[in-house]
Design a protein around this motif. Structure first.
Motif, PDB file in Angstrom:
ATOM      1  N   GLU A 125       3.437  -6.061  -5.653  1.00 13.71           N
ATOM      2  CA  GLU A 125       4.458  -6.488  -5.114  1.00 13.71           C
ATOM      3  C   GLU A 125       5.077  -6.292  -4.269  1.00 13.71           C
ATOM      4  O   GLU A 125       6.042  -4.869  -3.453  1.00 13.71           O
ATOM      5  CB  GLU A 125       5.253  -5.312  -6.903  1.00 13.71           C
ATOM      6  N   ALA A 126       4.934  -7.241  -3.313  1.00 15.60           N
ATOM      7  CA  ALA A 126       5.287  -6.702  -1.407  1.00 15.60           C
ATOM      8  C   ALA A 126       7.137  -6.711  -1.290  1.00 15.60           C
ATOM      9  O   ALA A 126       6.854  -5.935  -0.760  1.00 15.60           O
ATOM     10  CB  ALA A 126       4.959  -8.196  -1.121  1.00 15.60           C
ATOM     11  N   LEU A 127       7.439  -7.746  -2.418  1.00 15.77           N
ATOM     12  CA  LEU A 127       9.084  -7.808  -1.826  1.00 15.77           C
ATOM     13  C   LEU A 127       9.674  -6.135  -2.164  1.00 15.77           C
ATOM     14  O   LEU A 127      10.377  -5.899  -1.639  1.00 15.77           O
ATOM     15  CB  LEU A 127       9.805  -9.044  -2.461  1.00 15.77           C
ATOM     16  N   ALA A 128       9.419  -5.613  -3.331  1.00 15.70           N
ATOM     17  CA  ALA A 128       9.998  -4.605  -4.144  1.00 15.70           C
ATOM     18  C   ALA A 128       9.106  -3.387  -2.953  1.00 15.70           C
ATOM     19  O   ALA A 128      10.069  -2.656  -2.371  1.00 15.70           O
ATOM     20  CB  ALA A 128       9.007  -4.538  -5.125  1.00 15.70           C
ATOM     21  N   ARG A 129       7.777  -3.555  -2.628  1.00 17.64           N
ATOM     22  CA  ARG A 129       7.561  -2.274  -1.413  1.00 17.64           C
ATOM     23  C   ARG A 129       7.924  -2.658  -0.124  1.00 17.64           C
ATOM     24  O   ARG A 129       8.699  -1.328   0.571  1.00 17.64           O
ATOM     25  CB  ARG A 129       6.064  -2.946  -1.226  1.00 17.64           C
ATOM     26  N   GLU A 130       8.187  -3.462   0.032  1.00 16.51           N
ATOM     27  CA  GLU A 130       9.217  -3.365   1.626  1.00 16.51           C
ATOM     28  C   GLU A 130      10.704  -3.078   1.162  1.00 16.51           C
ATOM     29  O   GLU A 130      11.011  -1.950   2.216  1.00 16.51           O
ATOM     30  CB  GLU A 130       9.170  -4.979   1.836  1.00 16.51           C
ATOM     31  N   ARG A 131      10.797  -2.975  -0.145  1.00 13.84           N
ATOM     32  CA  ARG A 131      12.572  -2.696  -0.114  1.00 13.84           C
ATOM     33  C   ARG A 131      12.615  -1.242  -0.125  1.00 13.84           C
ATOM     34  O   ARG A 131      13.249  -0.675   0.373  1.00 13.84           O
ATOM     35  CB  ARG A 131      13.315  -3.397  -0.845  1.00 13.84           C
ATOM     36  N   LEU A 132      11.925  -1.092  -0.772  1.00 12.25           N
ATOM     37  CA  LEU A 132      11.359   0.940  -1.291  1.00 12.25           C
ATOM     38  C   LEU A 132      10.446   1.307  -0.085  1.00 12.25           C
ATOM     39  O   LEU A 132      11.631   1.912   0.252  1.00 12.25           O
ATOM     40  CB  LEU A 132      10.214   0.862  -1.810  1.00 12.25           C
ATOM     41  N   ARG A 133       9.750   0.563   0.586  1.00 10.18           N
ATOM     42  CA  ARG A 133       9.631   1.099   2.050  1.00 10.18           C
ATOM     43  C   ARG A 133      11.196   1.347   3.512  1.00 10.18           C
ATOM     44  O   ARG A 133      11.113   2.283   3.855  1.00 10.18           O
ATOM     45  CB  ARG A 133       8.947   0.678   3.143  1.00 10.18           C
ATOM     46  N   GLU A 134      11.700   0.018   2.650  1.00 10.58           N
ATOM     47  CA  GLU A 134      13.074  -0.004   4.041  1.00 10.58           C
ATOM     48  C   GLU A 134      14.100   1.794   3.273  1.00 10.58           C
ATOM     49  O   GLU A 134      14.670   1.585   4.170  1.00 10.58           O
ATOM     50  CB  GLU A 134      13.968  -1.012   4.481  1.00 10.58           C
ATOM     51  N   THR A 135      13.788   1.739   2.522  1.00 12.63           N
ATOM     52  CA  THR A 135      14.820   2.062   1.173  1.00 12.63           C
ATOM     53  C   THR A 135      14.994   4.455   2.020  1.00 12.63           C
ATOM     54  O   THR A 135      15.090   4.981   2.714  1.00 12.63           O
ATOM     55  CB  THR A 135      15.438   2.234  -0.099  1.00 12.63           C
ATOM     56  N   LEU A 136      13.347   4.132   1.683  1.00 14.76           N
ATOM     57  CA  LEU A 136      12.763   5.237   2.220  1.00 14.76           C
ATOM     58  C   LEU A 136      13.091   5.991   3.713  1.00 14.76           C
ATOM     59  O   LEU A 136      13.699   7.225   3.811  1.00 14.76           O
ATOM     60  CB  LEU A 136      11.285   5.437   2.197  1.00 14.76           C
ATOM     61  N   ALA A 137      13.027   4.610   4.235  1.00 12.45           N
ATOM     62  CA  ALA A 137      13.103   5.119   5.838  1.00 12.45           C
ATOM     63  C   ALA A 137      14.713   5.897   6.294  1.00 12.45           C
ATOM     64  O   ALA A 137      15.420   5.952   7.326  1.00 12.45           O
ATOM     65  CB  ALA A 137      12.639   3.614   7.012  1.00 12.45           C
ATOM     66  N   GLU A 138      15.540   5.296   4.990  1.00 13.24           N
ATOM     67  CA  GLU A 138      16.809   5.958   5.806  1.00 13.24           C
ATOM     68  C   GLU A 138      17.147   7.268   5.622  1.00 13.24           C
ATOM     69  O   GLU A 138      18.600   8.477   5.719  1.00 13.24           O
ATOM     70  CB  GLU A 138      17.955   4.709   4.409  1.00 13.24           C
ATOM     71  N   ARG A 186       9.552  15.431  -2.205  1.00 19.20           N
ATOM     72  CA  ARG A 186       7.553  15.737  -2.344  1.00 19.20           C
ATOM     73  C   ARG A 186       8.157  14.393  -2.786  1.00 19.20           C
ATOM     74  O   ARG A 186       6.303  13.827  -2.940  1.00 19.20           O
ATOM     75  CB  ARG A 186       6.695  16.692  -3.683  1.00 19.20           C
ATOM     76  N   ALA A 187       8.686  13.495  -4.082  1.00 21.53           N
ATOM     77  CA  ALA A 187       8.575  12.242  -4.907  1.00 21.53           C
ATOM     78  C   ALA A 187       9.119  11.142  -4.019  1.00 21.53           C
ATOM     79  O   ALA A 187       7.584  10.283  -3.651  1.00 21.53           O
ATOM     80  CB  ALA A 187       9.907  12.529  -6.331  1.00 21.53           C
ATOM     81  N   LEU A 188       9.559  11.491  -2.900  1.00 22.36           N
ATOM     82  CA  LEU A 188       9.695  10.803  -1.955  1.00 22.36           C
ATOM     83  C   LEU A 188       8.656  10.722  -0.973  1.00 22.36           C
ATOM     84  O   LEU A 188       8.193   9.404  -0.656  1.00 22.36           O
ATOM     85  CB  LEU A 188      10.856  10.727  -1.390  1.00 22.36           C
ATOM     86  N   ALA A 189       8.057  11.300  -0.223  1.00 27.71           N
ATOM     87  CA  ALA A 189       7.204  11.535   0.507  1.00 27.71           C
ATOM     88  C   ALA A 189       5.629  10.840  -0.446  1.00 27.71           C
ATOM     89  O   ALA A 189       4.383   9.943   0.583  1.00 27.71           O
ATOM     90  CB  ALA A 189       6.283  13.203   0.651  1.00 27.71           C
ATOM     91  N   GLU A 190       5.162  10.846  -1.592  1.00 22.70           N
ATOM     92  CA  GLU A 190       4.678  10.647  -2.639  1.00 22.70           C
ATOM     93  C   GLU A 190       4.720   8.365  -2.212  1.00 22.70           C
ATOM     94  O   GLU A 190       3.834   7.991  -2.349  1.00 22.70           O
ATOM     95  CB  GLU A 190       4.314  10.962  -3.925  1.00 22.70           C
ATOM     96  N   CYS A 191       5.757   8.692  -2.532  1.00 22.11           N
ATOM     97  CA  CYS A 191       6.350   7.080  -3.165  1.00 22.11           C
ATOM     98  C   CYS A 191       5.594   6.604  -1.220  1.00 22.11           C
ATOM     99  O   CYS A 191       5.759   5.280  -0.964  1.00 22.11           O
ATOM    100  CB  CYS A 191       7.567   7.109  -2.579  1.00 22.11           C
ATOM    101  N   ASP A 192       6.622   6.748  -0.076  1.00 22.80           N
ATOM    102  CA  ASP A 192       6.154   6.853   0.984  1.00 22.80           C
ATOM    103  C   ASP A 192       4.388   6.222   1.051  1.00 22.80           C
ATOM    104  O   ASP A 192       4.102   5.576   2.061  1.00 22.80           O
ATOM    105  CB  ASP A 192       6.458   7.664   1.742  1.00 22.80           C
ATOM    106  N   CYS A 193       3.637   7.683   0.724  1.00 21.44           N
ATOM    107  CA  CYS A 193       2.347   7.546   1.011  1.00 21.44           C
ATOM    108  C   CYS A 193       1.209   6.291   0.278  1.00 21.44           C
ATOM    109  O   CYS A 193       0.833   5.964   0.947  1.00 21.44           O
ATOM    110  CB  CYS A 193       2.001   8.395   0.269  1.00 21.44           C
ATOM    111  N   LEU A 194       2.192   6.239  -1.210  1.00 19.93           N
ATOM    112  CA  LEU A 194       1.747   5.004  -1.779  1.00 19.93           C
ATOM    113  C   LEU A 194       1.531   3.645  -0.617  1.00 19.93           C
ATOM    114  O   LEU A 194       0.699   2.826  -0.989  1.00 19.93           O
ATOM    115  CB  LEU A 194       1.889   4.862  -3.247  1.00 19.93           C
ATOM    116  N   ALA A 195       3.034   3.122  -0.419  1.00 18.35           N
ATOM    117  CA  ALA A 195       3.400   2.541   0.261  1.00 18.35           C
ATOM    118  C   ALA A 195       2.044   2.379   0.820  1.00 18.35           C
ATOM    119  O   ALA A 195       2.313   1.336   1.473  1.00 18.35           O
ATOM    120  CB  ALA A 195       4.827   2.319  -0.015  1.00 18.35           C
TER     121      ALA A 195
END
Ligand code: ADP
Length: 894
Positions: free
Chosen positions: A322-335, A542-551
């Motif tokens: 899911e490339a699009l969702a992944r990039e949206r997620l990463r942008e969100t996390l970066a905030e 920790r949850a956000l860190a794990e999403c970031d790490c998996l992404a």
């Protein structure tokens, strides 16, 4: 009373065992006496000599607001600094030590990495260990067996900034020595803190009475003593973060053994030498500091838990698709911000209003991330579960509270008001209304006065010395009314005040003070409530860190064409594997690896520089990545999780540290032979090179047999002892592989043969194919490597000559400084030079020196022929003596 101050400084200094003391004196923190000289040198501060009553002492200071950066530098260099603050007393002021800043408890860190404080105790046959990161509230405790290496493995994994050795450890010279060799500074903590009863009470108090048994540590006295000591040390430093340590985490039981040497050899988070990049640096695409910390932790702590591994890999898989969702997620996390660290700051009372804004924004990011996941193809991936691991309702409630409380863009200081929104607190609102009214009256004053008295150049202002004033230009000062009191005359204007203005000014000041006091109190209350939610914030972090790490793992997999490994029950089978770091630096030639129950030990041979080490490390790293939950650099990989990875490779860095290489090599080997099991992966890159050849071969030989017969670990063993390749014939699970080199090939040669392998690389005359093939290699390419490395031509040619003769088992003439043979003979039997005859008159030219028997003179030829033709068995001793006499005469005549 300057002497009084030094006296006070010295007596406070005597109260603490910190290395340095910073003492508040008004608006400065001052260091005195020896400490002043010391910080003068370390921090480049100006040291002044202060004197009174005939004595003088050095003094150096920094402004109150600038202490933190200086403390950071001192503490990062390993010093512990006590900070004494000044407080008001009835009769004036006094000072007391409020906190001690130490390497392991430095809250003011901006590093992305975790910062651990550790305690190590000896208990019975083993050791107890505890590790705490005060900046995030992480707390781990465990027990390990009685081996110093096991302690160091953990210390290497956590890389603590500060270690508290327990009382028994302090007298254990061997362990102390090794601990000193880590990057941590060692600090002594009160012996009582390590006492079992006291430590247990401390732990129960901190984590709750049930905590120890719920994590299976109720009977682990060592772990408890270490944990208690860490807690009491943190308490003693006075940084007030204890409450952020909400959870006691046991660990390592399910882990994969990666000893300190292996973590270093595989260059997981740091490189061994100059240049190159660590695995972490290559695979890290995280966008948050929490994500980066977790990725580091995963890499250093792979697991065998296949359910967990499949879960992570499912996450990576979904994110990769899911490339699009992944990039949206990463942008969100970066905030977002570092929620775990914000929790610690809230708990310790060091968070300011901007930190609370960051908490609010991070909670919003968590909600947004959950929405991104749910509204995309990630909705039924493990990501969705990760984001339910924190209490969303509590998160929303806290966010709402902060939303309503904190002003849009609050100041960095919490003492001067303007922190809150209207409507948050009625009393505060009243004060704000009154304050603004008073300010409004002053704002309108200039216009009112101008109208009343017809003065055009009239303005109002405020400064520190004059307070509020009315200012009138000199040309119109005659027009000012009686009620104006002149307070100051400037070049072009005069300043006045009036009774009413003074009254209003007092009003403004009263409002200001009451408002900032109230805001401060309200803020402390709010911060405390946020601190009470530390556990929630840690969960969010920790949850956000794990999403970031998996992404991050997904990004790397997609960008580098990595594949998902299949976890199987036995063997390691890698098709077209690559080295995850080296593949970025060169055009990489992929290689296969097959280790099965029947063929679990590979002897890897091949020329120097052909890629043996790379092949073995890539095999270890692919296995490790599979056990991190990552995809791997290979076309396909089937991997049975291993219980440990052990490596032994050339110990260059140890040599630089002045430890004997051979000693280190052997102790590493010993550790592997002791610790590895049938389920481990062992990588040996040359064994025995640090000693004489025959010793080396013997050791390598015996180690191979032992690993094969007793340990039965999956093993890759690179060696330049070709003798070892013969073992494959005798030991059933041993097989040979070699890194191929094509000696015919040069650049044109490889093209001429139509070799389509683009990756075929040409280094000088030998083409290293870098493909690993079955069977042993039979050549040594040292000379080619010398050539490639730029060794002068004649030397290389001569080396070839010597090598050829050695291979033909011929005697070699050593050559004198003028180039003539000196007829010294290298004896292949003894491996040493035998005798040294005189030079033969110097007629032999360079050419002759390289010549064979065909160039000998006729007399020599005929004598040699006769010698060869003599059958000793058929000749009597007397006859033989006669023949020798004849030959000698023939040669003499010549
Ligand atoms: P050895 O252990 O045989 O002396 P190394 O593994 O150190 O050799 O490799 C030597 C060099 O060859 C390294 O600098 C590496 O960049 C390169 N190399 C190794 N393996 C490969 C490969 N499979 N494809 C391309 N280059 C490689």
């Amino acid at each position: 009373m300057p002497e009084g101050i030094v006296g006070e400084f010295l007596s406070l200094k005597a109260e603490t065992d910190a290395d340095l003391l910073a003492m508040q004196c008004g608006d400065f923190y001052e260091f005195f006496a020896d400490d002043a000289e010391f910080v003068g040198r370390e921090l480049d501060l100006t040291v002044s000599q202060k004197g009174a009553h005939g004595s003088s002492y050095p003094m150096a200071g920094v402004p109150l607001t600038e202490l933190t950066p200086y403390l950071k530098v001192l503490v990062e260099r390993g010093f512990r600094v006590a900070v004494a603050d000044q407080y008001e007393t009835d009769g004036g002021h006094a000072r007391r030590i409020e906190r001690v800043v130490t390497p392991g408890t430095l809250l003011e860190t901006t590093d992305a990495e975790a910062r651990y404080l550790a305690a190590v105790v000896r208990e019975g046959e083993g050791y107890g260990l505890a590790f705490a990161d005060v900046t995030t509230g992480k707390f781990h405790a465990t027990e390990v067996g009685g081996d110093i290496e096991a302690v160091l493995t953990e210390c290497y994994r956590f890389a603590p900034a500060e270690i508290l050795p327990g009382p028994e450890v302090r007298s254990d010279d061997a362990l102390l020595e090794r601990l000193r060799g880590t990057e941590a500074s060692l600090s002594l903590h009160a012996t009582e803190a390590f006492e079992p009863g006291r430590a247990r009470a401390m732990v129960d108090d901190q984590f709750g009475e049930a905590a120890l048994s719920s994590v299976g540590l109720a009977d682990s006295t060592g772990a408890i003593r270490a944990a208690g000591a860490v807690l009491s040390y943190v308490e003693d430093t006075g940084i007030g973060v204890l409450a952020s340590m909400t959870r006691l985490q046991p660990y390592a039981t399910e882990g994969v053994t990666l000893d300190a040497t292996t973590q270093r050899n595989l260059e997981l988070t740091e490189t061994m030498g100059e240049g190159g990049r660590a695995l972490f640096d290559v695979v890290d695409h995280t966008t948050t500091s929490g994500g980066g910390r977790l990725l580091r932790e995963w890499l250093c702590r792979p697991t065998q838990d296949t359910r967990e591994l499949e879960r992570r890999a499912d996450g990576v898989d979904a994110l990769a698709r899911e490339a699009l969702a992944r990039e949206r997620l990463r942008e969100t996390l970066a905030e977002g911000f570092d929620a775990e660290r914000l929790a610690s700051k809230a708990v310790s009372g060091s968070a300011d209003a901007r930190d609370l804004v960051r908490v609010r924004e991070t909670l919003a990011v968590a909600a947004e991330a959950a929405a991104v996941v749910e509204d995309s193809g990630l909705g039924d991936s493990p990501l969705a579960d990760v984001l339910t691991r924190f209490d969303r309702e509590a998160g929303a409630a806290l966010r709402e509270e902060l939303d309503e409380a904190i002003a849009e863009d609050p100041p960095a200081t919490i003492r001067e008001g303007n922190l809150f929104q209207r409507g948050y607190d009625d009393d505060l609102d009243d004060l704000i209304v009154g304050h603004e009214e008073a300010l409004g009256w002053i704002d309108g004053l200039a216009d009112r006065e101008k109208g009343k008295y017809g003065i055009t150049h009239l303005s109002t202002g405020r400064n520190k010395t004059d307070g509020y004033y009315i200012q009138v230009g000199h040309s119109e000062t005659d027009a000012v009314p009686e009620a104006y009191d002149e307070i100051k005359s400037l070049k072009n204007a005069k300043r006045y005040t009036t009774d009413e203005l003074e009254e209003r000014e007092r009003e403004v000041l009263r409002f200001e003070e009451r408002r900032s006091d109230l805001e401060y109190d309200l803020f402390c209350g709010l911060r405390e409530r946020v601190g009470d939610r530390a556990e929630l914030l840690q969960d969010v972090g920790r949850a956000l860190a794990e999403c970031d790490c998996l992404a991050s793992l997904a990004v790397h997999a997609v960008e580098n064409d990595w594949t998902r490994p299949e976890l199987v029950d036995s063997g390691i089978d890698i098709e077209a594997g690559r080295h995850p770091v080296v593949e970025h630096d060169v055009e990489f030639v992929p290689n296969d690896l097959s280790l099965t129950d029947d063929r679990g030990f590979l002897v890897v041979t091949g020329p120097n520089m052909s890629g043996k080490s790379t092949y073995m490390r890539q095999s270890a790293l692919i296995t490790l990545l599979a056990q991190v939950g990552s995809f791997v650099p290979a076309r396909s990989a089937r991997i049975a999780p291993v219980d440990g990875i052990y490596t032994r490779v050339g110990a260059l860095d140890e040599l630089a540290q002045g430890r004997s290489t051979f000693m280190v090599e052997m102790s590493e080997l010993a550790n592997i032979l002791h610790s590895a099991t049938e389920d481990s992966l062992v990588i040996l890159d040359e064994v025995g090179r640090g000693t004489a050849t025959y010793d080396g071969i013997s050791i390598a030989w015996a180690a191979t047999e032992y690993l094969h017969n007793e340990v039965r670990a999956k093993t890759l063993f690179a060696t330049h002892y070709h003798e070892l390749t013969g073992l494959a014939e005798h030991l059933d699970r041993v097989a040979n592989v070699h890194v191929a080199a094509d000696e015919r090939g040069d650049v044109s040669g490889s093209e001429a043969t139509g070799d389509s392998s683009e990756a075929k690389r040409t280094d000088g005359e030998v083409t290293f194919l870098r493909t690993v093939e079955e069977g042993p290699t039979d050549r040594s390419y040292g000379v080619h490597v010398a050539d490639m490395a730029g060794v002068p031509g004649p030397v290389v040619e001569r080396s070839r000559d010597v090598l050829a003769k050695l291979r033909a088992e011929k005697a070699i003439e050593a050559r004198g400084s003028t180039g003539e043979p000196v007829q010294t003979v290298f004896d292949l039997g003894s491996g040493s030079f035998r005798g040294s005859a005189s030079a033969d008159g110097g007629q032999a030219s360079m050419d002759e020196a390289q010549n064979d028997e065909s160039d000998r003179d006729p007399a020599e030829e005929s004598v040699l022929d006769a010698l060869r033709g003599t059958d000793i068995g058929e000749t009597s001793p007397v006859e033989l003596m006669g023949k020798v006499e004849d030959w000698q005469r023939e040669l003499d005549d010549e």
